[in-house]
Enzyme design. Structure first.
Site: not given
Length: 270
Positions: A39, A80, A256
């Protein structure tokens, strides 16, 4: 991660829950399993992640060094990976954000999305320490705009094949992939070559009542779903997890959030 035995995970209908507590009671908590989040980096100094952080399972392919710490900015755009990592391996009983589904697993982070995402960077990330990392979790892919068809390049495809043949001591690495959030644009996840790959476990989302959310992309390549956000009537239940700057969030969303939850659940099969 909220758990209940009499109702669903958010006081919804009975049975809508990942039901991991009985597995924990058998002392299956992820110990001995290594999961890496591919990520924008992970904040490994976070009090919910630091004890389980594994530097050996981590790298920064954007800056080409050993430190996968996210790049900080006023808008916290690189949050994230840290959010995904907490779902997997946030430590238990420290009164911080919550608990990861595999709270005794080792968690690594690869910083590879904060820059040009080339075929080479994808391949390096997917092939990192394949003799050491058990599960790679990815919540990214082609644009979910309803008109993009794309997938892994030749180097990434080779990394997948090598991981499946040689990863986990010859048992094969596990590549978990989020199916995408383009339902609003009538996107179709079979147009995503990472989802259709025979080498990935593609994971979609359902909301807290087991319903397909508004952002879901339908396609036969989806192998499984687990919980995330998705209600459309103003009472959207989202995922609680770790966040940047040693904080917590109640707002992790989309596939996600579903994919790393699944990556954490797979620890019971290893």
């Amino acid at each position: 991660i909220l758990l209940s035995f009499h109702t669903g995970q958010t006081v919804g209908p009975r049975g809508f829950d990942i039901n991991v507590a009985p597995v924990w009671r058998r002392n299956i908590t992820g110990r001995g399993v290594v999961v890496t989040i591919l990520d924008d980096g992970i904040e490994y100094t976070h009090p919910d992640l630091h004890a389980n952080y594994d530097a050996k399972a981590s790298y920064d392919f954007n800056s080409h060094d050993d430190d996968p710490m996210p790049r900080y900015s006023p808008d916290n755009i690189n949050k994230h990976g840290t959010r995904c990592a907490g779902e997997v391996a946030a430590v238990a009983n420290n009164n911080k954000c919550g608990v990861g589904v595999a709270y005794n697993s080792r968690i690594g982070g690869v910083r590879m999305l904060d820059g040009d995402v080339t075929d080479a960077i994808e391949a390096w990330s997917l092939g990192l320490k394949k003799d050491y990392i058990d599960i790679y979790s990815s919540s990214w892919g082609p644009d979910d705009n309803g008109c993009t068809v794309d997938g892994p390049g030749p180097m990434a495809k080779k990394a997948f094949r090598e991981g499946i043949r040689k990863g986990r001591g010859g048992l094969g690495a596990i590549f978990v992939w989020a199916t995408g959030n383009g339902g609003h644009y009538q996107d179709y996840c079979n147009c995503d070559g990472y989802i259709t790959s025979i080498f990935t476990v593609s994971v979609g989302a359902v909301n807290d009542r087991g319903k397909s959310p508004w952002y879901a992309e339908p396609c036969p390549s989806t192998l499984a779903v687990t919980y995330s956000s998705g209600a459309t009537e103003g009472n959207d239940k989202q995922i609680v997890t770790t966040d940047l700057r040693r904080s917590c969030t109640k707002g992790h969303t989309g596939t996600s959030a579903a994919a790393p939850l699944a990556a954490g659940l797979y620890f019971c099969c290893l």
